[in-house]
Design a protein around this motif. Structure first.
Motif, PDB file in Angstrom:
ATOM      1  N   VAL A  85       0.845  -1.188   0.000  1.00 41.83           N
ATOM      2  CA  VAL A  85       0.000   0.000   0.000  1.00 41.83           C
ATOM      3  C   VAL A  85       0.885   1.246   0.000  1.00 41.83           C
ATOM      4  N   VAL A  86       0.292   2.384  -0.341  1.00 39.69           N
ATOM      5  CA  VAL A  86       1.028   3.647  -0.287  1.00 39.69           C
ATOM      6  C   VAL A  86       0.931   4.191   1.134  1.00 39.69           C
ATOM      7  N   LYS A  87       2.091   4.428   1.739  1.00 42.84           N
ATOM      8  CA  LYS A  87       2.064   5.037   3.055  1.00 42.84           C
ATOM      9  C   LYS A  87       2.084   6.545   2.871  1.00 42.84           C
ATOM     10  N   ILE A  88       0.945   7.194   3.113  1.00 42.52           N
ATOM     11  CA  ILE A  88       0.827   8.608   2.765  1.00 42.52           C
ATOM     12  C   ILE A  88       1.411   9.518   3.826  1.00 42.52           C
ATOM     13  N   LYS A  89       0.965   9.358   5.069  1.00 39.66           N
ATOM     14  CA  LYS A  89       1.556  10.204   6.099  1.00 39.66           C
ATOM     15  C   LYS A  89       1.377   9.655   7.502  1.00 39.66           C
ATOM     16  N   ASN A  90       2.234  10.137   8.366  1.00 40.13           N
ATOM     17  CA  ASN A  90       2.153   9.806   9.780  1.00 40.13           C
ATOM     18  C   ASN A  90       1.157  10.766  10.411  1.00 40.13           C
ATOM     19  N   PHE A 187      -0.988   5.776  10.841  1.00 41.43           N
ATOM     20  CA  PHE A 187      -0.578   6.164   9.498  1.00 41.43           C
ATOM     21  C   PHE A 187      -1.791   6.172   8.584  1.00 41.43           C
ATOM     22  N   LEU A 206      -3.163  14.701   1.125  1.00 42.85           N
ATOM     23  CA  LEU A 206      -1.709  14.700   0.941  1.00 42.85           C
ATOM     24  C   LEU A 206      -1.053  15.934   1.536  1.00 42.85           C
TER      25      LEU A 206
END
Lengths: 207, 360
Positions: A85-90, A187, A206
């Motif tokens: 998966v895409v880890k977008i942000k913490n 996350f 994002l």
């Protein structure tokens, strides 16, 4: 169909990250009708968002398979399951630690004190095995699905590897943490295809 | 020990109606390929281990390894581009270029994809061999586009990037760029930003990188690409931009640039691309230019190609709600016991137009 009209599906975990997850989404104007029934799917029809209420350990699965476009999941489970998966942000909330803990009255002060061929009970078998490897321990991992704190009390294992937030559960069971393995927070993740296909719907997240 | 009489995990059977659907996909694609003059080619499933390792370390990591009777190491093919590169170098050195090949065949991988356990999958695709970067890239994209249209998939995107772009970034930004690439390849934007913040890049360079990974879209993003590239003086992307512009002269929708796209296959030297559709959460096809691969087998030829996973195409079409042609039941005739020959003659007659068999 215009991009912004496409429905967005978000997998939200029950339990620990649930309330802050909802709060986080409300910052984007996403609010769901009800939170406390037995239903598993919620809608915000105005924002065209669907929420799936799932077990924390299933968030990765829904997102990886594309049944959910986005998901909120702890770093602990991201590392344990390592989904594609895409880890977008913490997201910063939901802080907890994965620790190695032993009985309070045990002689073990750190992982090197553990006897060879000892047993470590945990829900996080991959992270536990990685840790054993990294530390050069000789230990066997026993997989449990819950109430891991019970294991040392009844002699199923010399130590446990489990998550702690406040430490009160450990304390109540006469256990003390001796080493921190991982610090975890929530996350935001996305399915790789949704990330590309629904990019205008994803873009607010994002920033 | 209990005998296991079922299929090994990760393999499947195809019953007649499922084969009919598979045939639909296969025939649609093949007819699109043949319209462009592509010809079928077949290579063996069993290959030498060395063939695979020389081609791609990523592929050999996931391939099935076998030991032959003399102790030689063999493998099941894990892709079709590698065997076709080999046979081209082995047998076609004196033939007129370019070669237009298409293939349909099974590939075997221990872990073909993370979300499923399939260990054998059908790949179907083309290779255009012997032409340098230029018009052949456009032809390849056009064939890809035509085959998706022919298939009747109504929502899809071809996302493209170029290997030289990353090579240029590695040249300008050194090791950090390699790390940033790796973070993108792992789809880890959190790590990407962490690395970027920690880096010793100037403010402008950091902005460049931050905006770079969101250069995604059609020809409208080219200007944005130009403007962010100006932030980094030493970066040479003029050729790349005109390359992309040429593509957008031919395609206005369904093709997008995505500068954050990385490639899982390590032999691409030019454009590389993925095909995605919202119906399933993974890419259904991919391809790119591989100008060094055939030379590893002893014939220095540029090439470009793509392949689809047939199972994924089928799944996407089913999710889209497409109806597939089914097998028609044959007309059944009772046997004339006194004149069996007559029954068979009647059957023969019907078979001129459709199917018929005896009623049993």
């Amino acid at each position: 169909m215009k991009d912004k009209d496409i429905e967005l599906t978000i997998a939200i975990p029950k339990g620990y990250l649930h309330d802050e997850g909802y709060q986080y989404l409300s910052k984007f104007g996403i609010n769901f009708d009800s939170k406390s029934s037995r239903e598993l799917v919620f809608y915000d029809r105005k924002s065209k968002v669907k929420a799936l209420l799932v077990r924390p350990s299933d968030v990765n699965v829904y997102v990886e398979h594309g049944s959910a476009d986005l998901g909120i999941v702890g770093l602990d489970l991201l590392k344990e399951q390592s989904p594609d998966v895409v880890k977008i942000k913490n997201l910063g909330f939901g802080y907890c630690k994965l620790v190695l803990a032993v009985k309070k009255d045990s002689p073990y002060k750190d992982s090197n004190d553990l006897p060879a061929n000892c047993k470590i009970a945990t829900k996080f078998t991959r992270l536990a095995n990685d840790y054993i490897q990294k530390k050069g321990l000789i230990a066997e991992v026993v997989k449990l699905y819950g109430s891991v704190e019970l294991a040392p009390i009844v002699g199923l294992g010399d130590a446990i590897i489990d998550l702690v937030a406040t430490g009160s559960t450990l304390k109540a069971n006469n256990l003390i943490p001796i080493e921190t393995i991982l610090e975890s927070t929530a996350f935001l993740i996305a399915n790789p295809v949704s990330f590309k296909f629904k990019k205008s719907r994803m873009s607010p997240f994002l920033m | 020990m209990k005998k296991n009489l079922r299929n090994p995990k990760g393999s499947r059977d195809w019953l007649p109606d499922e084969v009919a659907k598979q045939e639909y996909v296969r025939k649609s694609l093949v007819s699109a390929f043949e319209k462009w003059g592509y010809k079928p080619i077949q290579t063996p499933i069993l290959i030498n281990w060395d063939t695979l390792t020389i081609s791609s370390s990523k592929l050999s990591d996931t391939a099935f390894k076998l030991i032959g009777q003399q102790g030689e190491i063999l493998a099941l093919r894990a892709d079709l581009t590698t065997p076709i590169a080999r046979v081209t170098a082995e047998r076609l050195k004196d033939d007129e270029l370019p070669f237009r090949f298409y293939y349909v065949g099974k590939v075997f991988r221990y872990q073909s994809r993370k979300t499923t356990n399939e260990k054998e999958l059908y790949q179907i695709g083309i290779e255009l061999i012997g032409s340098k970067e230029g018009f052949s890239d456009l032809e390849c994209l056009k064939v890809l586009h035509d085959s998706l249209e022919k298939l009747g998939l109504n929502k899809y995107l071809i996302v493209i990037n170029h290997a030289l772009f990353w090579q240029e970034l590695f040249k300008c930004f050194g090791e950090t760029a390699q790390k940033l690439y790796k973070a993108l390849n792992q789809k880890d934007l959190v790590l990407f930003y962490e690395l970027l913040e920690e880096s010793e890049f100037s403010k402008n360079e950091k902005t460049f990188w931050r905006e770079l990974i969101y250069i995604r879209g059609g020809k409208e993003v080219i200007n944005k690409f130009k403007s962010i590239s100006n932030k980094v003086k030493k970066l040479k992307v003029k050729k790349l931009i005109s390359y992309f512009e040429n593509i957008f002269k031919l395609f206005d929708k369904n093709v997008e640039i995505d500068l954050s796209l990385t490639s899982d296959i390590d032999y691409y030297t030019g454009i590389y691309f993925e095909v995605i559709t919202p119906y399933i959460g993974k890419s259904i096809g991919s391809g790119g230019r591989y100008d060094d691969l055939i030379n590893k087998f002893g014939f220095d030829l540029p090439a470009i190609g793509f392949s689809f996973c047939l199972e994924d195409l089928l799944l996407a079409l089913e999710k889209q709600g497409k109806s597939f042609p089914k097998f028609k039941a044959p007309k059944l005739l009772s046997v004339n016991k006194t004149n069996i020959k007559k029954t068979f003659e009647e059957i023969k007659k019907i078979q001129r137009k459709s199917s018929a068999a005896i009623k049993l």
